[in-house]
Write a protein that holds these residues in place. Sequence first.
Motif, mmCIF file in Angstrom:
data_model
loop_
_atom_site.group_PDB
_atom_site.id
_atom_site.type_symbol
_atom_site.label_atom_id
_atom_site.label_comp_id
_atom_site.label_asym_id
_atom_site.label_seq_id
_atom_site.Cartn_x
_atom_site.Cartn_y
_atom_site.Cartn_z
ATOM 1 N N SER D 20 0.938 -1.123 0.027
ATOM 2 C CA SER D 20 -0.053 -0.087 -0.011
ATOM 3 C C SER D 20 0.720 1.210 -0.122
ATOM 4 O O SER D 20 0.557 2.223 -0.796
ATOM 5 C CB SER D 20 -0.866 0.086 1.166
ATOM 6 O OG SER D 20 -1.744 1.185 1.384
ATOM 7 N N ARG D 23 2.077 2.251 -3.122
ATOM 8 C CA ARG D 23 0.973 2.877 -4.151
ATOM 9 C C ARG D 23 0.787 4.417 -3.827
ATOM 10 O O ARG D 23 0.125 5.379 -4.426
ATOM 11 C CB ARG D 23 -0.229 2.077 -4.126
ATOM 12 C CG ARG D 23 -0.167 0.928 -4.701
ATOM 13 C CD ARG D 23 -1.697 0.281 -5.083
ATOM 14 N NE ARG D 23 -2.247 0.149 -3.628
ATOM 15 C CZ ARG D 23 -2.420 -1.046 -2.793
ATOM 16 N NH1 ARG D 23 -1.532 -2.117 -3.392
ATOM 17 N NH2 ARG D 23 -3.095 -1.061 -1.936
ATOM 18 N N GLN D 24 1.527 4.974 -2.829
ATOM 19 C CA GLN D 24 1.225 6.301 -2.364
ATOM 20 C C GLN D 24 2.233 7.377 -3.081
ATOM 21 O O GLN D 24 3.410 7.217 -2.628
ATOM 22 C CB GLN D 24 1.417 6.375 -0.847
ATOM 23 C CG GLN D 24 0.276 6.026 -0.006
ATOM 24 C CD GLN D 24 0.194 6.786 1.298
ATOM 25 O OE1 GLN D 24 1.357 7.051 2.047
ATOM 26 N NE2 GLN D 24 -0.885 6.797 1.981
ATOM 27 N N VAL D 86 -8.081 1.859 5.891
ATOM 28 C CA VAL D 86 -8.185 3.066 6.999
ATOM 29 C C VAL D 86 -8.117 4.380 6.566
ATOM 30 O O VAL D 86 -7.325 4.722 5.700
ATOM 31 C CB VAL D 86 -6.818 2.806 7.636
ATOM 32 C CG1 VAL D 86 -6.334 3.771 8.734
ATOM 33 C CG2 VAL D 86 -6.780 1.516 8.467
ATOM 34 N N LEU D 87 -8.887 5.372 7.001
ATOM 35 C CA LEU D 87 -8.883 6.628 6.526
ATOM 36 C C LEU D 87 -8.590 7.844 7.903
ATOM 37 O O LEU D 87 -9.253 7.503 8.778
ATOM 38 C CB LEU D 87 -10.237 7.065 6.095
ATOM 39 C CG LEU D 87 -10.750 6.776 4.873
ATOM 40 C CD1 LEU D 87 -12.141 7.122 4.593
ATOM 41 C CD2 LEU D 87 -9.758 7.032 3.659
ATOM 42 N N MET D 144 -10.154 6.312 11.056
ATOM 43 C CA MET D 144 -11.584 5.376 10.923
ATOM 44 C C MET D 144 -11.319 4.354 10.246
ATOM 45 O O MET D 144 -10.649 4.197 8.971
ATOM 46 C CB MET D 144 -12.418 6.262 10.572
ATOM 47 C CG MET D 144 -13.836 5.526 10.655
ATOM 48 S SD MET D 144 -15.298 6.507 10.432
ATOM 49 C CE MET D 144 -15.075 7.091 8.454
ATOM 50 N N ARG D 149 -16.424 -0.541 1.553
ATOM 51 C CA ARG D 149 -16.885 0.687 0.663
ATOM 52 C C ARG D 149 -15.882 0.734 -0.812
ATOM 53 O O ARG D 149 -14.576 0.582 -0.233
ATOM 54 C CB ARG D 149 -16.328 1.914 1.420
ATOM 55 C CG ARG D 149 -17.254 3.192 0.862
ATOM 56 C CD ARG D 149 -16.709 4.556 1.423
ATOM 57 N NE ARG D 149 -16.951 4.725 3.041
ATOM 58 C CZ ARG D 149 -16.702 5.660 3.587
ATOM 59 N NH1 ARG D 149 -15.973 6.970 2.867
ATOM 60 N NH2 ARG D 149 -17.133 6.063 4.918
ATOM 61 N N GLY D 151 -13.256 0.965 -3.436
ATOM 62 C CA GLY D 151 -12.150 1.753 -3.591
ATOM 63 C C GLY D 151 -11.493 2.357 -2.518
ATOM 64 O O GLY D 151 -10.416 2.923 -2.381
ATOM 65 N N ILE D 152 -12.089 1.994 -1.274
ATOM 66 C CA ILE D 152 -11.239 2.138 -0.051
ATOM 67 C C ILE D 152 -10.898 1.052 0.709
ATOM 68 O O ILE D 152 -11.479 0.241 1.511
ATOM 69 C CB ILE D 152 -12.138 3.150 0.994
ATOM 70 C CG1 ILE D 152 -12.950 3.906 0.434
ATOM 71 C CG2 ILE D 152 -11.229 3.353 2.244
ATOM 72 C CD1 ILE D 152 -12.227 5.457 0.339
ATOM 73 N N GLN D 153 -9.569 0.575 0.483
ATOM 74 C CA GLN D 153 -9.046 -0.803 0.823
ATOM 75 C C GLN D 153 -7.604 -0.582 0.976
ATOM 76 O O GLN D 153 -6.642 0.001 0.162
ATOM 77 C CB GLN D 153 -9.473 -1.891 -0.070
ATOM 78 C CG GLN D 153 -9.656 -3.042 0.484
ATOM 79 C CD GLN D 153 -10.061 -4.114 -0.263
ATOM 80 O OE1 GLN D 153 -10.318 -4.233 -1.611
ATOM 81 N NE2 GLN D 153 -10.348 -5.492 0.191
ATOM 82 N N HIS D 154 -6.955 -1.260 2.186
ATOM 83 C CA HIS D 154 -5.552 -1.304 2.396
ATOM 84 C C HIS D 154 -5.282 0.051 2.516
ATOM 85 O O HIS D 154 -4.073 0.412 1.944
ATOM 86 C CB HIS D 154 -4.798 -1.989 1.472
ATOM 87 C CG HIS D 154 -5.420 -3.467 1.228
ATOM 88 N ND1 HIS D 154 -4.905 -4.275 0.340
ATOM 89 C CD2 HIS D 154 -6.255 -4.076 2.067
ATOM 90 C CE1 HIS D 154 -5.460 -5.513 0.403
ATOM 91 N NE2 HIS D 154 -6.228 -5.270 1.174
#
Lengths: 154, 154, 154, 154
Positions: D20, D23-24, D86-87, D144, D149, D151-154
């Motif tokens: 992950s 990918r940033q 995780v956001l 959080m 959801r 597109g929101i993973q890892h």
Amino acid sequence: MSAPLFEPRDPAFEPRVRASFGRQSAMATLGAKLQRVEAGRVEIELPFAEHITQQHGFVHGGVVSAVLDSACGYAASSLMPAEAGVLTIEFKVNLLAPAQGRRFRVVGEVVKPGRTITVSEGRAWSVDDEGREKLVASMVATMMVVTGRDGIQH
Amino acid sequence: MSAPLFEPRDPAFEPRVRASFGRQSAMATLGAKLQRVEAGRVEIELPFAEHITQQHGFVHGGVVSAVLDSACGYAASSLMPAEAGVLTIEFKVNLLAPAQGRRFRVVGEVVKPGRTITVSEGRAWSVDDEGREKLVASMVATMMVVTGRDGIQH
Amino acid sequence: MSAPLFEPRDPAFEPRVRASFGRQSAMATLGAKLQRVEAGRVEIELPFAEHITQQHGFVHGGVVSAVLDSACGYAASSLMPAEAGVLTIEFKVNLLAPAQGRRFRVVGEVVKPGRTITVSEGRAWSVDDEGREKLVASMVATMMVVTGRDGIQH
Amino acid sequence: MSAPLFEPRDPAFEPRVRASFGRQSAMATLGAKLQRVEAGRVEIELPFAEHITQQHGFVHGGVVSAVLDSACGYAASSLMPAEAGVLTIEFKVNLLAPAQGRRFRVVGEVVKPGRTITVSEGRAWSVDDEGREKLVASMVATMMVVTGRDGIQH
């Protein structure tokens, strides 16, 4: 949060901090009692009491924050010259768990002392009847040193 | 901070908020009185009183913060379903000026409502004998909605 | 967040702020462009670009925060004397929605100017292809004025 | 900040976090390199570079904050189930000293893991040519957990 060692500039910091805390009517109203006062570290006890609760019967998070603010402020104050005043300019608190328990142990410690700005961190633990502790809140607070301003001292 | 318009999910939000505030013993102890309750906006009055002061005779910054926390929390709560509870998970306060004055006007407003997380902003103004106001503190608070947890409601 | 009116102490604040922003290599790296510069208010544009994203393809929240920090700092700087420097001592950001969009409009405004401490607030909106805006982040930042320290100016 | 011990729910957390981070794009743009990945603790290195500086030639405080945000977020992520995202919902940073040095060591650690909300703390130290470290920034971040959801993973 292991306490870093600091050299106090005012050797009589402890009676000075205790006298100032004694003038904080708000702390007396909440039931907070000053415990240990070290150079850069201050511990306060807050007994659970019905008059400081919120609607679910826990201690109000804002009350825990007020005690943390005092702990962080006096931790900073303990490292200041005798004539300086300390004002909290901002703080941030995370309420990590409901403030339930018999009493709360609230600790403030200086992370970064400075000529103008001092940063402290605080932690509050609930303590149950068996003495078991649980972290319920953490704080970061920024304090400004004020000198030569009438009415802002200690 | 001009209030955005929100549609409340619980039409009876006002009596619900007033009843919950009435159960916050801590607010009664500090002398805080709930004023206006709108959808996404709550106003509280805090009269100056000696029992909430710090060592310089101003209102303790932590006390102002506790009232701001309640204002921000109930602003969030006003937009929730009737059965939901709201917990403050964190807040940050800037103490912009000493809390001197005859009384304080404390306002909390929702900035971003959400299914799980709601963010509110608060402002506290001191009001003097002539009704002149001065901004003394600002807050940002993050609230979490809690449903189906025993003891955490309203 | 309606801009309060401030009187700049340095009438030439705008070219001074623009020159300083031009020396922030980090802003150029992120692709941020200074737009309007007013007394106490600064607006920056951040175009969406792949090189500033996080793992889900949104702009990294830390990147949005860095641009907000610059906007808040230059809003404070615009009100300072010509020879003063401004250092961010702390900020707090709420990431209210994923930073998706064609570009971002980032605004910093002074809330409370001061001799030593200035507090600014920031907002970031995403802007889509049709020009529709959505609030994605808010900031509160505390700045300290620094004078007479070598290397810290403008 | 001594690392508490946590039991990871996903035994393969390390390759998941490393993939992950890879990918940033923002982290690659800033030059940040992921170092150690433990359960609840992540360390990132940020070499000093001209393209991430502010106007005085120090690393931009917002850049240090962005790297701290990644460290805090991946510390939280390391303790999550494999499919969770995780956001960061908010963070607060104190910039304790100018970010000067050869490189920076940036550490994020979980303070309070939770089902919905996890709180991490971060520290950034500058490191000089002789390897001497100096604390330059601290962070508290609230994350959080997001599941299911797109597109929101890892």
